[in-house]
Design an enzyme around this catalytic site. Structure first.
Site, PDB file in Angstrom:
ATOM      1  N   ASP A  15     -11.012   0.661  -7.688  1.00 19.58           N
ATOM      2  CA  ASP A  15     -12.274   0.424  -7.869  1.00 19.58           C
ATOM      3  C   ASP A  15     -12.688   0.945  -6.374  1.00 19.58           C
ATOM      4  O   ASP A  15     -11.736   1.170  -5.655  1.00 19.58           O
ATOM      5  CB  ASP A  15     -12.908  -1.188  -7.696  1.00 19.58           C
ATOM      6  CG  ASP A  15     -13.962  -1.302  -7.222  1.00 19.58           C
ATOM      7  OD1 ASP A  15     -15.364  -0.611  -7.866  1.00 19.58           O
ATOM      8  OD2 ASP A  15     -14.470  -1.969  -6.217  1.00 19.58           O
ATOM      9  N   ASP A  17     -16.069   0.872  -4.149  1.00 18.25           N
ATOM     10  CA  ASP A  17     -17.117  -0.115  -3.141  1.00 18.25           C
ATOM     11  C   ASP A  17     -16.650  -1.505  -3.038  1.00 18.25           C
ATOM     12  O   ASP A  17     -16.189  -2.245  -4.059  1.00 18.25           O
ATOM     13  CB  ASP A  17     -18.499  -0.069  -3.597  1.00 18.25           C
ATOM     14  CG  ASP A  17     -19.149   1.354  -3.692  1.00 18.25           C
ATOM     15  OD1 ASP A  17     -18.849   1.951  -2.456  1.00 18.25           O
ATOM     16  OD2 ASP A  17     -19.411   1.763  -4.611  1.00 18.25           O
ATOM     17  N   GLY A  59     -26.761   1.351  -7.712  1.00 20.92           N
ATOM     18  CA  GLY A  59     -27.870   1.647  -6.795  1.00 20.92           C
ATOM     19  C   GLY A  59     -29.242   1.721  -7.233  1.00 20.92           C
ATOM     20  O   GLY A  59     -30.348   1.227  -7.114  1.00 20.92           O
ATOM     21  N   GLU A  61     -30.334   1.069 -10.630  1.00 19.34           N
ATOM     22  CA  GLU A  61     -30.384  -0.343 -11.218  1.00 19.34           C
ATOM     23  C   GLU A  61     -30.730  -1.309 -10.273  1.00 19.34           C
ATOM     24  O   GLU A  61     -31.678  -1.930 -10.729  1.00 19.34           O
ATOM     25  CB  GLU A  61     -29.016  -0.613 -12.082  1.00 19.34           C
ATOM     26  CG  GLU A  61     -28.633   0.248 -13.095  1.00 19.34           C
ATOM     27  CD  GLU A  61     -27.951   1.706 -12.798  1.00 19.34           C
ATOM     28  OE1 GLU A  61     -27.741   1.776 -11.357  1.00 19.34           O
ATOM     29  OE2 GLU A  61     -27.717   2.300 -13.780  1.00 19.34           O
ATOM     30  N   ARG A  62     -30.081  -1.280  -9.168  1.00 24.18           N
ATOM     31  CA  ARG A  62     -30.335  -2.485  -8.160  1.00 24.18           C
ATOM     32  C   ARG A  62     -31.723  -2.344  -7.675  1.00 24.18           C
ATOM     33  O   ARG A  62     -32.371  -3.314  -7.418  1.00 24.18           O
ATOM     34  CB  ARG A  62     -29.216  -2.472  -6.842  1.00 24.18           C
ATOM     35  CG  ARG A  62     -29.093  -3.350  -6.052  1.00 24.18           C
ATOM     36  CD  ARG A  62     -27.899  -3.122  -5.132  1.00 24.18           C
ATOM     37  NE  ARG A  62     -26.853  -3.405  -5.872  1.00 24.18           N
ATOM     38  CZ  ARG A  62     -25.690  -2.400  -5.973  1.00 24.18           C
ATOM     39  NH1 ARG A  62     -25.732  -1.680  -4.901  1.00 24.18           N
ATOM     40  NH2 ARG A  62     -24.557  -2.541  -6.779  1.00 24.18           N
ATOM     41  N   THR A 127     -15.287   3.795 -10.857  1.00 25.21           N
ATOM     42  CA  THR A 127     -16.305   3.187  -9.960  1.00 25.21           C
ATOM     43  C   THR A 127     -17.661   3.330 -10.596  1.00 25.21           C
ATOM     44  O   THR A 127     -17.993   4.404 -11.449  1.00 25.21           O
ATOM     45  CB  THR A 127     -16.309   3.819  -8.453  1.00 25.21           C
ATOM     46  OG1 THR A 127     -17.423   3.437  -7.531  1.00 25.21           O
ATOM     47  CG2 THR A 127     -16.407   5.364  -8.778  1.00 25.21           C
ATOM     48  N   THR A 128     -18.529   2.480 -10.307  1.00 27.14           N
ATOM     49  CA  THR A 128     -19.825   2.646 -10.701  1.00 27.14           C
ATOM     50  C   THR A 128     -20.841   3.465  -9.888  1.00 27.14           C
ATOM     51  O   THR A 128     -21.957   3.801  -9.891  1.00 27.14           O
ATOM     52  CB  THR A 128     -20.784   1.491 -11.171  1.00 27.14           C
ATOM     53  OG1 THR A 128     -20.959   0.787  -9.750  1.00 27.14           O
ATOM     54  CG2 THR A 128     -20.112   0.794 -11.858  1.00 27.14           C
ATOM     55  N   THR A 129     -20.133   3.686  -8.699  1.00 27.33           N
ATOM     56  CA  THR A 129     -21.169   4.455  -7.706  1.00 27.33           C
ATOM     57  C   THR A 129     -20.995   6.152  -7.886  1.00 27.33           C
ATOM     58  O   THR A 129     -20.309   6.419  -8.753  1.00 27.33           O
ATOM     59  CB  THR A 129     -20.304   4.566  -6.205  1.00 27.33           C
ATOM     60  OG1 THR A 129     -21.664   4.672  -5.310  1.00 27.33           O
ATOM     61  CG2 THR A 129     -19.099   5.500  -5.986  1.00 27.33           C
ATOM     62  N   ASN A 133     -20.342  10.157  -3.401  1.00 32.86           N
ATOM     63  CA  ASN A 133     -19.952   9.189  -2.476  1.00 32.86           C
ATOM     64  C   ASN A 133     -18.462   8.660  -2.582  1.00 32.86           C
ATOM     65  O   ASN A 133     -17.802   8.356  -1.313  1.00 32.86           O
ATOM     66  CB  ASN A 133     -20.489   7.790  -2.918  1.00 32.86           C
ATOM     67  CG  ASN A 133     -22.014   7.585  -2.635  1.00 32.86           C
ATOM     68  OD1 ASN A 133     -22.805   8.602  -2.132  1.00 32.86           O
ATOM     69  ND2 ASN A 133     -23.039   6.618  -3.692  1.00 32.86           N
ATOM     70  N   ASP A 188     -12.665  -5.921  -6.644  1.00 30.22           N
ATOM     71  CA  ASP A 188     -13.363  -6.912  -5.504  1.00 30.22           C
ATOM     72  C   ASP A 188     -14.305  -7.857  -6.005  1.00 30.22           C
ATOM     73  O   ASP A 188     -14.731  -8.349  -5.407  1.00 30.22           O
ATOM     74  CB  ASP A 188     -13.733  -6.086  -4.381  1.00 30.22           C
ATOM     75  CG  ASP A 188     -15.067  -5.306  -4.575  1.00 30.22           C
ATOM     76  OD1 ASP A 188     -15.305  -4.594  -5.330  1.00 30.22           O
ATOM     77  OD2 ASP A 188     -16.121  -5.824  -3.909  1.00 30.22           O
TER      78      ASP A 188
HETATM   79  C1  XBP Z   1     -20.534  -0.663  -6.505  1.00 30.45           C
HETATM   80  C2  XBP Z   1     -21.822  -0.327  -6.886  1.00 30.45           C
HETATM   81  C3  XBP Z   1     -22.329   0.891  -6.512  1.00 30.45           C
HETATM   82  C4  XBP Z   1     -22.986   0.820  -5.020  1.00 30.45           C
HETATM   83  C5  XBP Z   1     -24.131   1.882  -4.770  1.00 30.45           C
HETATM   84  O1  XBP Z   1     -19.639   0.024  -7.539  1.00 30.45           O
HETATM   85  O2  XBP Z   1     -22.809  -0.964  -7.494  1.00 30.45           O
HETATM   86  O3  XBP Z   1     -23.438   1.111  -7.327  1.00 30.45           O
HETATM   87  O4  XBP Z   1     -23.359  -0.378  -4.414  1.00 30.45           O
HETATM   88  O5  XBP Z   1     -23.885   3.401  -5.317  1.00 30.45           O
HETATM   89  P1  XBP Z   1     -18.189  -0.209  -7.429  1.00 30.45           P
HETATM   90  P2  XBP Z   1     -24.727   4.201  -5.896  1.00 30.45           P
HETATM   91  O6  XBP Z   1     -17.829  -1.315  -6.771  1.00 30.45           O
HETATM   92  O7  XBP Z   1     -18.010  -0.134  -8.975  1.00 30.45           O
HETATM   93  O8  XBP Z   1     -17.455   0.953  -7.073  1.00 30.45           O
HETATM   94  O9  XBP Z   1     -26.321   4.062  -5.037  1.00 30.45           O
HETATM   95  O10 XBP Z   1     -24.440   5.576  -5.907  1.00 30.45           O
HETATM   96  O11 XBP Z   1     -25.175   3.723  -7.508  1.00 30.45           O
HETATM   97 MG    MG Z   2     -16.491  -3.078  -6.056  1.00 27.40          MG
END
Ligand code: XBP
Ligand code: MG
Length: 259
Positions: A15, A17, A59, A61-62, A127-129, A133, A188
């Site tokens: 992962d 972030d 991000g 969605e948040r 990753t979902t980011t 990034n 994490d």
């Molecule tokens: C963590 C997340 C990410 C970031 C924001 O993803 O939820 O979306 O907080 O990035 P992971 P974006 O731990 O799976 O890596 O604003 O680009 O979505």
């Molecule tokens: Mg993470």
């Protein structure tokens, strides 16, 4: 003579972030706040409040979730467009923060990546980011050419539903042509752990301030971090940590004990 069908550990899937680096508090959160200022929105997400918002992965969605749950003065019909604009500015701010060196890699991550790479294990990212990034984080790593060590990187653009949905992990397994049982995920958060588990991948969790209270029941092992020499990792739950650091031998042992 005894023959067994024990699967070998072929790949480590990381992962990003909160796992490679603590990017949420001092990276994504700060970048969102910069975008709010740039657009004159009058919003500010403090450290604790952002921790609550992290229950929603991604991000965009948040931010949408935040607008739905709080008394914000934005007509419903304008929210999707605002999310796009904020996210674009936020992503630029995030890249600048990373280039300025705002975020350090977590203890033991580069050590484990170097060891695994030199021993020929396949490395991947799930990753979902947003992909840019990930790229900026890898560019800033104090190890040249580290991006080329990863056989595949699956990021937000590669799947439609974010963690805890297993889509991102299934995408990585398909690209690597491996079964979940041949890999270990390093995560994490509970959402990340659940995503990996639903894809049939054993998970080692490195907790951080935002995730240490999450439920990681069923993880291979839960540790404070991966550990460096002179800065040992602390065992938090799951299978015992048998040395100071999480290294390839420890991962192979946990993987073997799982089968
Ligand atoms: C963590 C997340 C990410 C970031 C924001 O993803 O939820 O979306 O907080 O990035 P992971 P974006 O731990 O799976 O890596 O604003 O680009 O979505
Ligand atoms: Mg993470």
């Amino acid at each position: 003579m005894c023959f067994s069908m024990t699967k070998t550990l072929h790949a480590l899937i990381f992962d990003v972030d909160g796992t490679l680096a603590d990017t949420e508090r001092d990276g994504h959160r700060v970048a969102f706040n910069e975008a709010f200022v740039a657009l004159g929105l009058g919003w500010e997400w403090d450290v604790a409040f952002y921790g609550e918002l992290l229950a929603v992965a991604g991000g965009r969605e948040r931010l949408l979730h935040f607008m739905q749950r709080h008394d914000v003065n934005v007509p419903i019909g304008q929210r999707d467009e605002l999310v796009k604009t904020v996210h674009r500015i936020k992503t630029e701010a995030y890249a600048r923060l990373m280039r300025e060196g705002a975020i350090a890699w977590r203890p033991g991550v580069l050590r484990l990546l170097e060891e695994a790479h030199s021993r020929g294990l396949t490395l991947a990212i799930a990753t979902t980011t947003t992909r840019s990034n990930v790229d900026v984080l890898l560019e800033q790593a104090p190890v040249e050419g580290i991006a080329s060590w990863f056989s595949t990187i699956a990021a937000a653009e590669d799947f439609s539903i974010k963690k805890p949905d297993p889509g991102v992990y299934r995408c990585v397994l398909e690209r690597l042509a491996l079964a979940g049982s041949e890999c270990i995920a390093i995560e994490d958060s509970q959402a990340g752990f659940e995503a990996a588990r639903a894809a049939g991948i054993g998970t080692v969790v490195t907790v951080n301030d935002y995730t240490r209270s999450h439920d990681f029941t069923g993880a291979l092992s839960v540790v404070s971090d991966l550990g460096e020499s002179g800065q040992p990792a602390r065992h938090v739950g799951g299978m015992p940590l048998e040395r100071d650091c999480v290294d390839v031998q420890q991962l192979e042992r946990w993987h073997h004990l799982l089968r």
